[in-house]
Design a protein around this motif. Structure first.
Motif, short mmCIF file in Angstrom:
data_model
loop_
_atom_site.label_atom_id
_atom_site.label_comp_id
_atom_site.label_asym_id
_atom_site.label_seq_id
_atom_site.Cartn_x
_atom_site.Cartn_y
_atom_site.Cartn_z
N GLY A 50 0.91 -1.29 -0.15
CA GLY A 50 0.25 -0.06 0.03
C GLY A 50 0.90 0.99 -0.01
O GLY A 50 0.64 1.99 -0.94
N THR A 51 1.59 1.32 0.85
CA THR A 51 2.83 2.44 1.08
C THR A 51 3.58 2.53 -0.44
O THR A 51 3.69 3.60 -1.05
N TYR A 53 2.89 1.33 -3.63
CA TYR A 53 2.04 1.83 -4.65
C TYR A 53 1.43 3.23 -4.79
O TYR A 53 1.33 3.65 -5.64
N GLY A 54 1.12 3.40 -3.52
CA GLY A 54 0.43 4.71 -3.16
C GLY A 54 1.63 5.96 -3.61
O GLY A 54 1.32 6.81 -4.20
#
Length: 105
Positions: A50-51, A53-54
């Motif tokens: 999540g970190t 790709y965000g």
């Protein structure tokens, strides 16, 4: 050329942004970035999907990185000239911090 807004957003840089730009001086896909960051930090930093790709999405929108090719579902990224300039600015900032920490009065 780096605009003032980008400099304001990315300087000083988060460790996540720093290590992603550092990793993408060579072409890598997302999982390879996660592995590289974990390797060079001796496991201190472990980027979650999540970190990662965000941050990749934000950096791509800000034109700090670009997709250079796609292998199946894997996107291969690299740092753009703007990203390299920001990385250089951050390295200089960190070097100054280190130099100043060595000074004694």
């Amino acid at each position: 050329m780096i605009n003032a807004e980008l400099k304001k957003i990315y300087c000083p840089m988060t460790e996540t942004a720093f290590y992603i730009l550092l990793s993408l001086q060579v072409e890598r896909h997302g999982y390879s970035i996660m592995q590289h960051v974990e390797d060079i930090t001796d496991g201190r930093i472990s980027l979650g999907p999540g970190t990662l790709y965000g941050t990749l999405s934000k950096m791509k929108n800000d034109e700090l990185i670009e997709i250079v090719k796609q292998q199946g579902k894997r996107k291969i990224y690299r740092t753009t000239d703007i990203g390299m300039q920001l990385l250089h600015i951050e390295k200089e900032r960190i070097a100054e911090l280190y130099k100043n920490s060595e000074r004694t009065e």
